[in-house]
Design a protein around this motif. Structure first.
Motif, mmCIF file in Angstrom:
data_model
loop_
_atom_site.group_PDB
_atom_site.id
_atom_site.type_symbol
_atom_site.label_atom_id
_atom_site.label_comp_id
_atom_site.label_asym_id
_atom_site.label_seq_id
_atom_site.Cartn_x
_atom_site.Cartn_y
_atom_site.Cartn_z
ATOM 1 N N ALA A 1 0.843 -1.207 0.000
ATOM 2 C CA ALA A 1 0.000 0.000 0.000
ATOM 3 C C ALA A 1 0.872 1.248 0.000
ATOM 4 C CB ALA A 1 -0.897 -0.005 1.238
ATOM 5 N N ALA A 2 1.925 1.192 0.810
ATOM 6 C CA ALA A 2 2.763 2.386 0.962
ATOM 7 C C ALA A 2 3.639 2.615 -0.274
ATOM 8 C CB ALA A 2 3.625 2.231 2.217
ATOM 9 N N LEU B 1 3.391 4.411 -6.867
ATOM 10 C CA LEU B 1 3.775 5.510 -7.749
ATOM 11 C C LEU B 1 4.307 6.684 -6.939
ATOM 12 C CD1 LEU B 1 0.782 5.484 -10.237
ATOM 13 C CD2 LEU B 1 3.084 4.625 -10.602
ATOM 14 N N GLY B 2 3.834 6.787 -5.687
ATOM 15 C CA GLY B 2 4.326 7.866 -4.824
ATOM 16 C C GLY B 2 5.837 7.821 -4.701
ATOM 17 N N LEU C 1 -9.982 8.491 -0.563
ATOM 18 C CA LEU C 1 -9.380 7.345 -1.262
ATOM 19 C C LEU C 1 -9.918 7.221 -2.686
ATOM 20 C CD1 LEU C 1 -9.312 4.639 1.566
ATOM 21 C CD2 LEU C 1 -7.418 5.989 0.680
ATOM 22 N N TYR D 1 -4.675 8.395 -9.606
ATOM 23 C CA TYR D 1 -3.601 7.416 -9.459
ATOM 24 C C TYR D 1 -3.697 6.355 -10.559
ATOM 25 C CZ TYR D 1 -0.325 4.765 -6.508
ATOM 26 O OH TYR D 1 0.774 4.132 -5.995
ATOM 27 N N PHE E 1 0.873 10.851 1.652
ATOM 28 C CA PHE E 1 0.563 10.072 0.452
ATOM 29 C C PHE E 1 1.386 8.791 0.417
ATOM 30 C CE2 PHE E 1 1.000 9.162 -4.102
ATOM 31 C CZ PHE E 1 -0.315 9.284 -4.533
HETATM 32 N N1 PFF Z 1 1.203 5.159 -0.824
HETATM 33 C C1 PFF Z 1 0.848 5.044 -2.220
HETATM 34 C C2 PFF Z 1 2.037 5.505 -3.056
HETATM 35 O O1 PFF Z 1 2.993 6.059 -2.517
HETATM 36 O O2 PFF Z 1 2.019 5.330 -4.262
HETATM 37 C C3 PFF Z 1 -0.386 5.826 -2.571
HETATM 38 C C4 PFF Z 1 -1.518 5.681 -1.589
HETATM 39 C C5 PFF Z 1 -2.006 4.414 -1.282
HETATM 40 C C6 PFF Z 1 -2.039 6.806 -0.968
HETATM 41 C C7 PFF Z 1 -3.032 4.287 -0.337
HETATM 42 C C8 PFF Z 1 -3.039 6.708 -0.047
HETATM 43 C C9 PFF Z 1 -3.521 5.437 0.267
HETATM 44 F F1 PFF Z 1 -4.464 5.317 1.161
#
Ligand code: PFF
Length: 450
Positions: A22-23, A26-27, A104, A111, A232
């Motif tokens: 999750a973390a 693309l971020g 979300l 996203y 994010f």
């Molecule tokens: N953390 C994910 C990223 O860095 O691409 C984006 C994301 C996932 C943001 C889940 C928020 C979330 F709840």
């Protein structure tokens, strides 16, 4: 402690993998480099790292502990825990859950469009479209791709279908299996790219750009963007980790898991910075190209190496995989909310979530072509969605979780939920979640240029 009706992670490592999935996304690979590039390098880095430690980690812990304690969707979880402390039937805290799910769905909308780009570029690389292109050729490819509503909507739709399919399969079969293979593959490819970049690129300039801090480069927009990015990248502020916490066995240490995930998340961002910036400096590519950075400039370098077509293909597949584990985590919480709140089947719930964010995402896809000149102040639809969700909605949600975990939940309850945890560590977390994180978020939000 309650049980979640949607199943449980089969082990501690399954939880860590899924949460890292999750973390990391693309971020880290797409957004981090272009934000660092556009916001002055190390100044952004410093605020981002401080926000991760002082604001991000405590909120991650808070969300997971709320989820594990209540084992329900975010709306019912907040409502139930708040009602346990007063004798009322409903509590206004449930709106924090709705706020998170709306956030979300908005994040998923843009996203998914970018995730579609990586799929499209992986296809271009592997099918040989990138062969023999020079910098000018790549610019034209990018203009052709981003300028075509049909192409962007096609890849946006295809990616949403993948996401739909995996989330429909549920926690064990869908989420766990997907992340089990994707995360390790992602790390291996990324490390290989860093080794390659260090051989052919300008490693020293990249290092200086990222780590030589110049306080003069700090200003309010750097600060708000770095804080927004910390939210994010850690996937906090919207109840995503709360939902993952629902499936977490009661004997697993939350703090240990959270520190592992955050460390992996920062590691992947730094690795992708160290893979990309040496190449950018070596080829004198424009560092502040914005959202197109990866797509516009990176293939220029990647395809010049031996078997470059495959390296570029691998790179974009890596991006798509990283994106998929995150889009799953973006969709799952609103899906669980709809299932529990409106008694929808999983299929109906994911259909509603995917369709809503697909439709909103059309606005983002069109921002790069047909709607490019439709702006609200200086924002296109895409800019407005990303800035609103990342820099405003996630931090406001995060503030809500700080107040809830720090001030509404009784100390005894949060202390029990965090076990095993030494008292000094619990006290440190409590001070961060009660004072440091909320005050930090408020100051940055108030000082922000929006
Ligand atoms: N953390 C994910 C990223 O860095 O691409 C984006 C994301 C996932 C943001 C889940 C928020 C979330 F709840």
């Amino acid at each position: 402690m309650n049980q979640s009706q949607h199943g449980q992670w089969s082990s501690r490592s399954a939880f860590i993998l899924a949460t890292t999935g999750a973390a990391v996304g693309l971020g880290n690979i797409w957004k981090f480099p272009y934000m660092v590039g556009s916001y002055g390098g190390s100044a952004f880095m410093v605020v981002y790292l401080i926000c991760i430690v002082l604001i991000g980690l405590p909120i991650m812990i808070a969300e997971i502990l709320i989820g594990r304690q209540a084992r329900q969707n975010s709306v019912s979880a907040l409502n139930m825990l708040a009602c346990q402390t007063s004798s009322k039937q409903t509590s206004a805290w449930r709106y924090l859950g709705w706020w998170g799910s709306a956030t979300l769905i908005l994040v998923l909308s843009f996203y998914n469009v970018i995730a579609g780009w990586s799929l499209g570029y992986a296809y271009y690389a592997i099918s040989g479209h990138m062969k023999a292109l020079d910098a000018e050729g790549f610019k034209q490819l990018w203009q052709h791709f981003s300028g075509s509503p049909v192409l962007l909507i096609f890849w946006h739709s295809l990616f949403m279908l993948f996401n739909f399919w995996i989330v429909k399969r549920g926690v064990k079969r869908g989420l766990e299996q997907a992340t089990h293979y994707m995360m390790p593959a992602l790390l291996v490819i990324l490390v290989a790219l860093v080794v390659y970049a260090s051989q052919i690129g300008d490693f020293q300039s990249a290092w200086n750009f990222l780590f030589n801090f110049h306080p003069k480069a700090l200003n309010a927009s750097v600060t708000i963007s770095a804080m927004g990015h910390a939210f994010f990248t850690l996937a906090i502020g919207a109840g995503c980790l709360l939902t993952y916490g629902c499936y977490l066995g009661s004997t697993i240490s939350i703090i240990e898991a959270v520190v592992t995930v955050a460390a992996l998340d920062v590691l992947v961002a730094l690795l992708s910075g160290m893979a990309i910036f040496p190449i950018i400096f070596h080829y004198h590519l424009p560092i502040s190209s914005g959202p197109g950075l990866m797509f516009l400039v990176l293939p220029v370098a990647l395809t010049q190496m031996p078997a470059g077509q495959w390296v570029a293909g691998l790179f974009f597949i890596l991006m798509a995989l990283a994106a998929l584990t995150s889009t799953i985590s973006l969709a799952e919480p609103p899906v669980v909310l709809l299932m529990e709140h409106y008694k929808l089947s999983r299929t109906k719930a994911i259909t509603s979530v995917a369709l809503t964010s697909w439709i909103i995402g059309l606005g983002s896809a069109l921002s790069f072509n047909r709607w490019h000149n439709y702006k609200l102040m200086h924002w296109t639809f895409f800019d407005a969605s990303t800035d609103l969700a990342t820099n405003i909605m996630l931090p406001i949600g995060g503030l809500g979780f700080c107040l809830f975990a720090g001030w509404i939940m009784p100390k005894k309850q949060s202390m029990d939920a965090l076990q095993p945890c030494p008292t000094w560590l619990y006290r440190t977390w409590l001070s961060l979640i009660r004072y440091v994180a909320p005050v930090g978020i408020l100051i940055i939000l108030i000082a922000s240029p929006f």
